[in-house]
Design an enzyme around this catalytic site. Structure first.
Site, PDB file in Angstrom:
ATOM      1  N   ASN A 150       0.801  -1.235   0.000  1.00 55.24           N
ATOM      2  CA  ASN A 150       0.000   0.000   0.000  1.00 55.24           C
ATOM      3  C   ASN A 150       0.831   1.281   0.000  1.00 55.24           C
ATOM      4  O   ASN A 150       0.456   2.258  -0.638  1.00 55.24           O
ATOM      5  CB  ASN A 150      -1.026  -0.013   1.146  1.00 55.24           C
ATOM      6  CG  ASN A 150      -0.385  -0.069   2.503  1.00 55.24           C
ATOM      7  OD1 ASN A 150       0.649  -0.702   2.686  1.00 55.24           O
ATOM      8  ND2 ASN A 150      -0.986   0.607   3.454  1.00 55.24           N
ATOM      9  N   GLU A 248       3.751  -5.511  12.136  1.00 55.20           N
ATOM     10  CA  GLU A 248       2.864  -4.356  11.963  1.00 55.20           C
ATOM     11  C   GLU A 248       1.716  -4.835  11.088  1.00 55.20           C
ATOM     12  O   GLU A 248       1.904  -5.086   9.895  1.00 55.20           O
ATOM     13  CB  GLU A 248       3.604  -3.208  11.274  1.00 55.20           C
ATOM     14  CG  GLU A 248       4.834  -2.710  12.012  1.00 55.20           C
ATOM     15  CD  GLU A 248       4.495  -1.953  13.287  1.00 55.20           C
ATOM     16  OE1 GLU A 248       3.292  -1.743  13.562  1.00 55.20           O
ATOM     17  OE2 GLU A 248       5.416  -1.602  14.013  1.00 55.20           O
ATOM     18  N   CYS A 282      -3.209   1.644   6.161  1.00 57.52           N
ATOM     19  CA  CYS A 282      -3.592   0.899   7.375  1.00 57.52           C
ATOM     20  C   CYS A 282      -4.125   1.835   8.447  1.00 57.52           C
ATOM     21  O   CYS A 282      -4.807   1.403   9.370  1.00 57.52           O
ATOM     22  CB  CYS A 282      -2.394   0.116   7.891  1.00 57.52           C
ATOM     23  SG  CYS A 282      -0.963   1.172   8.154  1.00 57.52           S
ATOM     24  N   GLU A 461       8.202  -0.278  16.172  1.00 63.93           N
ATOM     25  CA  GLU A 461       9.319   0.303  15.452  1.00 63.93           C
ATOM     26  C   GLU A 461       9.161   1.810  15.538  1.00 63.93           C
ATOM     27  O   GLU A 461       8.201   2.307  16.089  1.00 63.93           O
ATOM     28  CB  GLU A 461       9.351  -0.216  14.021  1.00 63.93           C
ATOM     29  CG  GLU A 461       9.693  -1.702  14.016  1.00 63.93           C
ATOM     30  CD  GLU A 461       9.817  -2.285  12.631  1.00 63.93           C
ATOM     31  OE1 GLU A 461      10.348  -1.616  11.755  1.00 63.93           O
ATOM     32  OE2 GLU A 461       9.372  -3.419  12.447  1.00 63.93           O
TER      33      GLU A 461
HETATM   34  P1  NAD Z   1       0.030  -9.402   3.010  1.00 62.42           P
HETATM   35  O1  NAD Z   1       0.071  -9.887   4.403  1.00 62.42           O
HETATM   36  O2  NAD Z   1      -0.747 -10.158   2.015  1.00 62.42           O
HETATM   37  O3  NAD Z   1       1.503  -9.294   2.404  1.00 62.42           O
HETATM   38  C1  NAD Z   1       2.522  -8.531   3.028  1.00 62.42           C
HETATM   39  C2  NAD Z   1       3.863  -9.088   2.601  1.00 62.42           C
HETATM   40  O4  NAD Z   1       3.989 -10.405   3.137  1.00 62.42           O
HETATM   41  C3  NAD Z   1       4.049  -9.216   1.099  1.00 62.42           C
HETATM   42  O5  NAD Z   1       5.369  -8.912   0.756  1.00 62.42           O
HETATM   43  C4  NAD Z   1       3.754 -10.685   0.865  1.00 62.42           C
HETATM   44  O6  NAD Z   1       4.353 -11.197  -0.293  1.00 62.42           O
HETATM   45  C5  NAD Z   1       4.345 -11.304   2.109  1.00 62.42           C
HETATM   46  N1  NAD Z   1       3.813 -12.629   2.447  1.00 62.42           N
HETATM   47  C6  NAD Z   1       2.628 -13.160   2.108  1.00 62.42           C
HETATM   48  N2  NAD Z   1       2.523 -14.419   2.586  1.00 62.42           N
HETATM   49  C7  NAD Z   1       3.659 -14.667   3.255  1.00 62.42           C
HETATM   50  C8  NAD Z   1       4.146 -15.790   3.969  1.00 62.42           C
HETATM   51  N3  NAD Z   1       3.454 -16.909   4.083  1.00 62.42           N
HETATM   52  N4  NAD Z   1       5.364 -15.694   4.552  1.00 62.42           N
HETATM   53  C9  NAD Z   1       6.083 -14.565   4.464  1.00 62.42           C
HETATM   54  N5  NAD Z   1       5.687 -13.485   3.768  1.00 62.42           N
HETATM   55  C10 NAD Z   1       4.485 -13.524   3.181  1.00 62.42           C
HETATM   56  O7  NAD Z   1      -0.457  -7.895   3.104  1.00 62.42           O
HETATM   57  P2  NAD Z   1      -0.763  -6.910   1.906  1.00 62.42           P
HETATM   58  O8  NAD Z   1      -2.050  -7.312   1.275  1.00 62.42           O
HETATM   59  O9  NAD Z   1       0.459  -6.775   1.061  1.00 62.42           O
HETATM   60  O10 NAD Z   1      -0.938  -5.532   2.684  1.00 62.42           O
HETATM   61  C11 NAD Z   1      -2.125  -5.083   3.233  1.00 62.42           C
HETATM   62  C12 NAD Z   1      -2.149  -5.326   4.721  1.00 62.42           C
HETATM   63  O11 NAD Z   1      -1.039  -4.692   5.353  1.00 62.42           O
HETATM   64  C13 NAD Z   1      -3.366  -4.718   5.388  1.00 62.42           C
HETATM   65  O12 NAD Z   1      -3.867  -5.626   6.327  1.00 62.42           O
HETATM   66  C14 NAD Z   1      -2.822  -3.486   6.089  1.00 62.42           C
HETATM   67  O13 NAD Z   1      -3.568  -3.044   7.204  1.00 62.42           O
HETATM   68  C15 NAD Z   1      -1.474  -3.958   6.494  1.00 62.42           C
HETATM   69  N6  NAD Z   1      -0.589  -2.844   6.746  1.00 62.42           N
HETATM   70  C16 NAD Z   1      -0.221  -2.589   8.042  1.00 62.42           C
HETATM   71  C17 NAD Z   1       0.599  -1.512   8.327  1.00 62.42           C
HETATM   72  C18 NAD Z   1       1.035  -1.196   9.724  1.00 62.42           C
HETATM   73  O14 NAD Z   1       1.939  -0.403   9.884  1.00 62.42           O
HETATM   74  N7  NAD Z   1       0.435  -1.792  10.739  1.00 62.42           N
HETATM   75  C19 NAD Z   1       1.061  -0.694   7.283  1.00 62.42           C
HETATM   76  C20 NAD Z   1       0.650  -0.988   5.990  1.00 62.42           C
HETATM   77  C21 NAD Z   1      -0.161  -2.064   5.723  1.00 62.42           C
END
Ligand code: NAD
Length: 480
Positions: A150, A248, A282, A461
């Protein structure tokens, strides 16, 4: 077709398998580049490079490490237009947002941590005439950093910069949905002269590359930002291996609006906290609770302003609402709008896919959507939708507003609008969230710890706490 490459041991290389994945431009639904479909073999190469570089990097004087980070910050700033364009094409976000927020903040991350490390200190504790204790803070080793789509470069650098500043070397994986700016960062690191192996970027799928990083027996630390379900999966692998973990995760943030707020300021900021980046931040406030005495006025003004938001070409500087990041995410958001209807919600505006003309006719667009009439316990109000969809609900008392705000499994951020100082502090004290914004949104001093409570994450962090995370304390006791 343009091929992105992995960045391993200072070089841009193809994945071992020589296979690539399609990278889509969400604005028009077309494949515009290819991403390495890397696997555990590439992660192993990256790990070996990072391990090799650690011996030298971890004892490189922090002044010298700082210079590399500041050079990278400078090059990000110099390449602002190129990076913003790449991020907009990769992600569908308005290019203006990338230019004014995402990319400058990525440079700020390197600048902040590159200077912050110069002032990071450890502690000494004297036991009067008996002994002196001091704490050495030593870099943990090879850090695994995994980030979402995002805010691609901003969140990627949010992990990498403190890790490098603290003396760790890194194996990093950007989201496969938005890999382009990470690829450009590789080129910037080469130009900055970062020693080979200090930072390694492996592109590919979460289930392959991400999983290989998380389960690698010699990567002792994982910094992850992404969804709560993925975070739980990562924790289940990393916890029995006793890895240091920072997660996060997702949010479902409340925006509580009291009748005594500065109404105009609230309305302008609520438009942003609801729909910036198509609601895919997020920290967006997707559950809006409004004191009943101003509910009808707010509803009329909010709906009228939202109807005027033009959904358009992300590359047009005037566009406020661009494309949703992917076809599958568009489908997920639309399915939640259908769920909201089934749960008894009334769609006040939006609620449907938007089809743009010509070149963009196959892009993934959704009209900004406001829903009312839902109970705070229903799925629409409990689950993270992560799109341009908000609910509005009236409340009568502060207690009721707090109860609804605190009713989800998430606790990332919250927003409160009131001119009553005592109430603002009282709510800040009682709300279950890692961040409370009072009369503002998305303002950050990078020195503050960042993160959520409950299912929004563990480990903080930000600020010097990031240095604590990427270093291991060693307590030394000297008998006098
Ligand atoms: P996601 O969990 O699908 O993917 C995040 C990352 O994890 C990607 O690089 C993905 O390839 C990797 N990933 C996926 N499966 C994995 C596995 N089994 N093992 C290791 N890595 C794996 O999330 P997304 O759809 O890319 O992002 C959206 C989500 O992120 C939303 O839930 C949003 O709220 C959250 N987010 C949180 C913050 C925060 O600071 N808390 C900031 C931004 C986004």
């Amino acid at each position: 077709m343009y091929k992105l490459l992995n960045y391993i041991n200072g070089k841009l290389v193809e994945p071992v398998s020589k296979t690539f994945l399609d990278n889509y431009n969400p604005a028009n639904g077309k494949v515009y580049s290819l991403i390495p479909d890397s696997d555990e073999k590439d992660v192993e190469l990256a790990y070996q490079a990072a391990k090799g570089a650690f011996a030298e990097w971890s004892i490189t004087p922090k002044e010298k490490r700082s210079k590399y980070l500041l050079k990278i910050a400078e090059l990000i700033e110099k390449n602002l237009d190129k990076l913003a364009l790449a991020e907009s094409i990769d992600n569908g976000k308005p290019v203006k947002l990338a230019k004014t927020v995402d990319i400058p903040r990525a440079a700020a991350n390197f600048h902040f941590y590159g200077t912050g490390i110069l002032h990071y200190s450890s502690h000494a504790h004297a036991m009067e005439n008996t002994a002196i204790n001091y704490t050495l803070r030593q870099p943990v080793g090879v850090a695994g950093c995994i980030s979402p789509w995002n805010l691609p470069l901003y969140l990627f650098t949010w992990k990498i910069a403190p890790a490098l500043a603290a003396g760790c070397t890194v194996v990093a994986k950007p989201s496969e949905v938005t890999p382009m700016t990470a690829h450009l960062l590789s080129e910037i690191c080469i130009e900055a002269g970062l020693p080979p192996g200090v930072l390694n970027i492996v592109h590919g799928l979460g289930g392959k590359v991400g999983n290989a990083i998380v389960s690698h027996k010699n990567i002792p630390l994982i910094s992850f930002t992404g969804g709560t379900t993925t975070g739980a999966h990562i924790a289940s692998i990393a916890a029995p291996m006793f890895k240091k973990l920072s997660l996060e995760l997702g949010g479902k943030n409340p925006n509580i609006i009291f009748a005594d707020c500065d109404y105009e300021k609230m309305l302008i900021t609520t438009m942003l906290s609801s729909f910036a980046n198509q609601g895919q931040i997020c920290l967006c406030g997707s559950r809006i609770y409004v004191e009943r005495s101003i509910y009808e006025k707010f509803k009329a003004d909010f709906v009228s302003k939202t109807k005027k938001l033009i959904v358009g070409d992300p590359l047009n500087e005037e566009t406020k609402i661009g494309a949703i990041v992917s076809k599958s995410h568009q489908e997920k958001i639309l399915s939640y709008i259908e769920l909201a209807k089934k749960e008894g919600g009334t769609i006040l505006c939006g609620g449907q896919e938007i089809k743009l003309e010509g070149e963009l006719s196959k892009g993934y667009y959704i009209a900004p959507t406001i829903i009312e009439g839902l109970n705070h316990t229903c799925r629409t109000n409990q689950e993270e939708i992560f799109g341009p969809v908000v609910t509005i609900t009236p409340f009568d008392t502060e207690e009721q507003a707090l109860e609804m705000a605190n009713s989800t499994r998430y606790g990332l951020a919250s927003i409160v609008w009131t001119e009553n100082l005592t109430r603002a502090h009282r709510i800040a004290n009682n709300i279950h969230a890692g961040i409370v914004w009072i009369n503002c949104w998305l303002l950050r001093d990078l020195r503050t710890p960042f993160g959520g409570v409950k299912d929004s994450g563990v480990g903080r962090e930000g600020g010097f706490e990031a240095f604590d995370f990427f270093t291991e304390p060693k307590n030394v006791c000297i008998k006098l």
